[in-house]
Design an enzyme around this catalytic site. Structure first.
Site, PDB file in Angstrom:
ATOM      1  N   THR A  93       0.834  -1.208   0.000  1.00 42.04           N
ATOM      2  CA  THR A  93       0.000   0.000   0.000  1.00 42.04           C
ATOM      3  C   THR A  93       0.866   1.256   0.000  1.00 42.04           C
ATOM      4  OG1 THR A  93      -1.765  -1.157   1.146  1.00 42.04           O
ATOM      5  CG2 THR A  93      -1.771   1.246   1.324  1.00 42.04           C
ATOM      6  N   ASN A 142      -6.141  -8.508  -8.554  1.00 38.45           N
ATOM      7  CA  ASN A 142      -6.270  -9.309  -7.332  1.00 38.45           C
ATOM      8  C   ASN A 142      -7.636  -9.979  -7.188  1.00 38.45           C
ATOM      9  OD1 ASN A 142      -6.651  -6.339  -7.021  1.00 38.45           O
ATOM     10  ND2 ASN A 142      -7.639  -6.971  -5.132  1.00 38.45           N
ATOM     11  N   GLN A 173       0.386  -8.370  -6.976  1.00 42.11           N
ATOM     12  CA  GLN A 173      -0.114  -9.728  -7.245  1.00 42.11           C
ATOM     13  C   GLN A 173       0.656 -10.413  -8.369  1.00 42.11           C
ATOM     14  OE1 GLN A 173      -2.212 -11.518  -5.532  1.00 42.11           O
ATOM     15  NE2 GLN A 173      -3.220 -10.001  -4.240  1.00 42.11           N
ATOM     16  N   SER A 226       4.890  -6.447  -2.496  1.00 37.27           N
ATOM     17  CA  SER A 226       4.633  -6.738  -1.083  1.00 37.27           C
ATOM     18  C   SER A 226       5.080  -8.162  -0.773  1.00 37.27           C
ATOM     19  CB  SER A 226       3.129  -6.586  -0.821  1.00 37.27           C
ATOM     20  OG  SER A 226       2.845  -6.854   0.519  1.00 37.27           O
ATOM     21  N   HIS A 237       4.262 -10.239   1.732  1.00 41.10           N
ATOM     22  CA  HIS A 237       3.387 -11.262   2.322  1.00 41.10           C
ATOM     23  C   HIS A 237       2.549 -12.004   1.296  1.00 41.10           C
ATOM     24  CE1 HIS A 237      -0.657  -9.204   2.479  1.00 41.10           C
ATOM     25  NE2 HIS A 237       0.089  -8.139   2.355  1.00 41.10           N
ATOM     26  N   THR A 271      13.335   3.880  10.880  1.00 45.50           N
ATOM     27  CA  THR A 271      14.375   2.854  11.010  1.00 45.50           C
ATOM     28  C   THR A 271      13.984   1.619  10.217  1.00 45.50           C
ATOM     29  OG1 THR A 271      14.989   3.725  13.165  1.00 45.50           O
ATOM     30  CG2 THR A 271      15.672   1.459  12.686  1.00 45.50           C
ATOM     31  N   CYS A 307      -8.820  -5.982   1.642  1.00 44.25           N
ATOM     32  CA  CYS A 307      -8.745  -4.600   2.105  1.00 44.25           C
ATOM     33  C   CYS A 307     -10.066  -3.877   1.914  1.00 44.25           C
ATOM     34  CB  CYS A 307      -7.658  -3.844   1.356  1.00 44.25           C
ATOM     35  SG  CYS A 307      -6.129  -4.744   1.318  1.00 44.25           S
TER      36      CYS A 307
END
Ligand SMILES: Cc1ncc(COP(=O)(O)O)c(C=O)c1O
Length: 391
Positions: A72, A156, A190, A210, A212, A246, A340
């Site tokens: 995102t 997606n 995706q 992304s 995950h 960080t 989402c």
């Protein structure tokens, strides 16, 4: 009851050995990568090594990659960067099938002086180069050449695969001598693991990823940008000031490993045949119920225009939420549309394809992954038959 997971497009099963190894490495690299001492330098070296590994898989120089907190954020940064450009206005041409991570920042840009043109896909869910070229040409002819075009690589919800290199070429050709000011953003969240991704060959200006979705951890994304961007957040200057904060060293190491394991052209090719076999079994099984409408209806097993990993299917007369809940009770996890957006009943992607509202509201997404088994598919179909006999 054994659970059967068919919501990989929301998030994949974690690759436990990969995550453990990344965690073990990062535990010894406890220094802050911005610190000058030996501990800090060791962490910095590991971070840059992770970036270089990601760059090698994606086919771009490491200095064009920025670690972010999510896909995102990697979508938001290049879009919201426009707000801080010297002349924050102009035309944006954005596909109407984008994930909220792109759609919502574009809506925000629309509120703040930009003019967004939503480009509809065909009824097959695919954004065509011809349609994009026509939209860009029309904008140029009207004296408002687009500043940004955004089209995702793999949808997606439907699994539709866009031809990104020809979309980029079509947009630039249609922009003519205004092509240099046009930025092409591609949400590739995706795409990784499903199709080969080579950003240099695609020719996009920016792209979002992304971890995950490919067995990596949540909370780490990657932004590719070959042009300088204006930061949204201000802080300690990390990631060349574009994404201060960080750095998530564990996430970066794990992301690099996940890309090498799942994201290479070879890894995609090696897992594709089994995925196609399972896709065929899913499509055959749902067709055999006599109550399923695949979205889009033209989709057949093995159709290269769709990734085999994502199937959208409606069961007319049964609200999608009811079927999702009933399948859940039967031990099977599927979803409606995007995780989402599951809090809202809207189905903008399906509506943009011209799918009737009633059909869209009865559509569920079945998404599989690399470790889904044939037995999982059989269990899914058996559970579906039991649910349909009651609904
Ligand atoms: C196409 C697409 N873009 C962006 C995202 C957002 O990624 P993240 O969950 O890392 O914020 C997702 C996640 O569902 C997605 O499917």
């Amino acid at each position: 009851m054994a659970r059967r997971y068919f919501d990989w497009a929301a998030t994949s099963l974690p690759d436990a050995p990969l995550l453990s190894s990344a965690l073990t490495q990062s535990l010894t690299l406890y220094g802050n990568p911005s610190s000058r001492h030996a501990e800090g330098r060791a962490a910095r070296d590991a971070l840059e090594h992770a970036r270089a590994r990601c760059a090698a898989v994606l086919g771009v120089p490491p200095e064009t990659l920025y670690f972010t907190s999510s896909g995102t954020e990697a979508d938001n940064i290049p879009l919201l960067s426009l707000l801080r450009s010297p002349n924050p206005s102009g035309t944006l041409i954005v596909s109407a099938i984008e994930h909220p991570a792109v759609r919502e920042p574009v809506v925000e840009l629309g509120r703040r002086g930009f003019s967004a043109r939503w480009l509809r896909p065909g009824s097959d869910g695919i954004v065509s180069s011809e349609a994009l070229a026509a939209e860009v040409s029309a904008a140029v002819a009207a004296g408002r050449p687009p500043k940004l075009v955004a089209v995702m690589a793999v949808n997606n919800e439907t699994g539709a695969v866009m031809d990104v290199p020809s979309l980029v070429r079509a947009a630039r050709d249609a922009a003519g001598d205004r092509a240099r000011q046009l930025r092409f953003h591609c949400d590739a969240v995706q795409a990784v693991g499903k199709i080969p991704v080579n950003l240099a060959a695609w020719g996009v200006d920016s792209a979002a990823f992304s971890a995950h979705k490919i067995g990596g951890p949540r909370g780490i994304g990657l932004l590719y940008s070959r042009r300088p961007l204006e930061p949204t957040f201000r802080g300690g200057g990390q990631e060349k000031g574009l994404r201060p904060g960080t750095e998530n060293l564990f996430g970066a190491i794990a992301f690099a490993a996940a890309l090498e394991t799942r994201g290479t052209e070879l890894a995609v090719a090696e897992t594709r045949e089994a995925a196609l076999r399972r896709e065929a079994a899913i499509l055959d099984g749902i067709a055999a119920t006599g109550r399923a409408v695949v979205i889009p209806e033209c989709r057949k097993a093995g159709d290269p225009r769709y990734t085999p990993y994502i199937v959208q299917v409606a069961f007319p007369g049964i609200p999608a939420e009811v079927l999702v809940r009933t399948l859940d009770d039967e031990g099977v996890a599927v979803s409606t549309g995007s995780a989402c957006a599951s809090a809202t009943a809207e189905r903008p992607v399906l509506e943009a394809m011209g799918v009737k509202r009633e059909l869209a509201f009865s559509a569920i997404r079945i998404s599989q992954g690399q470790s889904t088994t044939d037995e999982d598919v059989e269990a899914l179909l058996a559970a579906l038959r039991r649910c349909l006999s009651r609904l």
